[in-house]
Design a protein around this motif. Sequence first.
Motif, short mmCIF file in Angstrom:
data_model
loop_
_atom_site.label_atom_id
_atom_site.label_comp_id
_atom_site.label_asym_id
_atom_site.label_seq_id
_atom_site.Cartn_x
_atom_site.Cartn_y
_atom_site.Cartn_z
N HIS A 1 0.84 -1.20 0.00
CA HIS A 1 0.00 0.00 0.00
C HIS A 1 0.87 1.25 0.00
N SER A 2 1.87 1.30 0.88
CA SER A 2 2.70 2.50 0.96
C SER A 2 3.52 2.70 -0.31
N LEU A 3 4.03 1.63 -0.89
CA LEU A 3 4.79 1.76 -2.13
C LEU A 3 3.91 2.25 -3.27
N GLU A 4 2.70 1.75 -3.33
CA GLU A 4 1.79 2.09 -4.42
C GLU A 4 1.22 3.50 -4.29
N HIS A 5 0.81 3.86 -3.09
CA HIS A 5 0.07 5.10 -2.93
C HIS A 5 0.88 6.28 -2.42
N TRP A 6 2.01 6.04 -1.81
CA TRP A 6 2.78 7.13 -1.21
C TRP A 6 4.02 7.51 -2.00
N LEU A 7 4.45 6.66 -2.92
CA LEU A 7 5.63 6.95 -3.73
C LEU A 7 5.24 7.02 -5.20
N ASP A 8 5.91 7.88 -5.94
CA ASP A 8 5.68 7.92 -7.38
C ASP A 8 6.69 6.98 -8.07
N ASP A 9 6.57 6.85 -9.38
CA ASP A 9 7.45 5.93 -10.12
C ASP A 9 8.93 6.25 -9.91
N TRP A 10 9.26 7.53 -9.97
CA TRP A 10 10.65 7.94 -9.80
C TRP A 10 11.17 7.53 -8.43
N GLN A 11 10.39 7.76 -7.39
CA GLN A 11 10.80 7.40 -6.03
C GLN A 11 10.94 5.89 -5.86
N ARG A 12 10.01 5.15 -6.45
CA ARG A 12 10.10 3.69 -6.36
C ARG A 12 11.35 3.18 -7.08
N THR A 13 11.64 3.74 -8.24
CA THR A 13 12.82 3.32 -9.01
C THR A 13 14.10 3.62 -8.23
N ARG A 14 14.16 4.78 -7.62
CA ARG A 14 15.35 5.16 -6.82
C ARG A 14 15.48 4.26 -5.59
N LEU A 15 14.37 3.98 -4.92
CA LEU A 15 14.42 3.12 -3.74
C LEU A 15 14.89 1.72 -4.12
N LEU A 16 14.38 1.19 -5.21
CA LEU A 16 14.80 -0.14 -5.66
C LEU A 16 16.29 -0.15 -5.99
N GLY A 17 16.76 0.85 -6.68
CA GLY A 17 18.20 0.93 -7.00
C GLY A 17 19.05 0.99 -5.75
N TRP A 18 18.61 1.77 -4.77
CA TRP A 18 19.33 1.90 -3.51
C TRP A 18 19.36 0.56 -2.78
N MET A 19 18.20 -0.11 -2.75
CA MET A 19 18.12 -1.40 -2.06
C MET A 19 18.95 -2.47 -2.76
N ARG A 20 18.94 -2.48 -4.09
CA ARG A 20 19.75 -3.47 -4.82
C ARG A 20 21.24 -3.26 -4.55
N ALA A 21 21.68 -2.01 -4.57
CA ALA A 21 23.09 -1.71 -4.30
C ALA A 21 23.47 -2.17 -2.90
N ARG A 22 22.62 -1.92 -1.93
CA ARG A 22 22.90 -2.34 -0.55
C ARG A 22 22.89 -3.87 -0.44
N SER A 23 21.98 -4.51 -1.14
CA SER A 23 21.93 -5.96 -1.12
C SER A 23 23.23 -6.54 -1.68
N ASP A 24 23.72 -5.96 -2.77
CA ASP A 24 24.97 -6.42 -3.38
C ASP A 24 26.15 -6.30 -2.41
N ARG A 25 26.10 -5.31 -1.53
CA ARG A 25 27.18 -5.10 -0.56
C ARG A 25 26.93 -5.84 0.75
N GLY A 26 25.78 -6.52 0.87
CA GLY A 26 25.47 -7.26 2.08
C GLY A 26 25.03 -6.37 3.23
N GLU A 27 24.54 -5.19 2.92
CA GLU A 27 24.09 -4.23 3.94
C GLU A 27 22.59 -4.33 4.16
N THR A 28 22.12 -3.75 5.25
CA THR A 28 20.69 -3.76 5.56
C THR A 28 19.91 -3.05 4.46
N LEU A 29 18.72 -3.55 4.20
CA LEU A 29 17.91 -3.01 3.10
C LEU A 29 16.87 -2.00 3.57
N VAL A 30 16.81 -1.76 4.86
CA VAL A 30 15.84 -0.79 5.37
C VAL A 30 16.59 0.48 5.74
#
Length: 80
Positions: free
Chosen positions: A49-78
């Motif tokens: 719900h929060s991803l769909e209604h509170w973020l726009d496409d640009w924000q979702r894309t940036r959040l996903l990129g940030w989370m993927r980069a952190r995942s690649d480094r083994g860091e927390t995703l939150v």
Amino acid sequence: MDSLGDLVAFCGVHLTEGDAARLVGWIAWRTGRNQALAGAGEPRERLVHSLEHWLDDWQRTRLLGWMRARSDRGETLVPE
């Protein structure tokens, strides 16, 4: 590209229920909303719900990129 679908899929694979709940809180804080407005469901439902209604496409894309980069480094995703 489906920013919402990609982000929901990524979160479904990589986040625990606790992580999902914390991410809802972070998104609420960043968007100036009360996290209770995400609904009374399970953390993953509230996250969608929060991803769909509170973020726009640009924000979702940036959040996903940030989370993927952190995942690649083994860091927390939150964000803290």
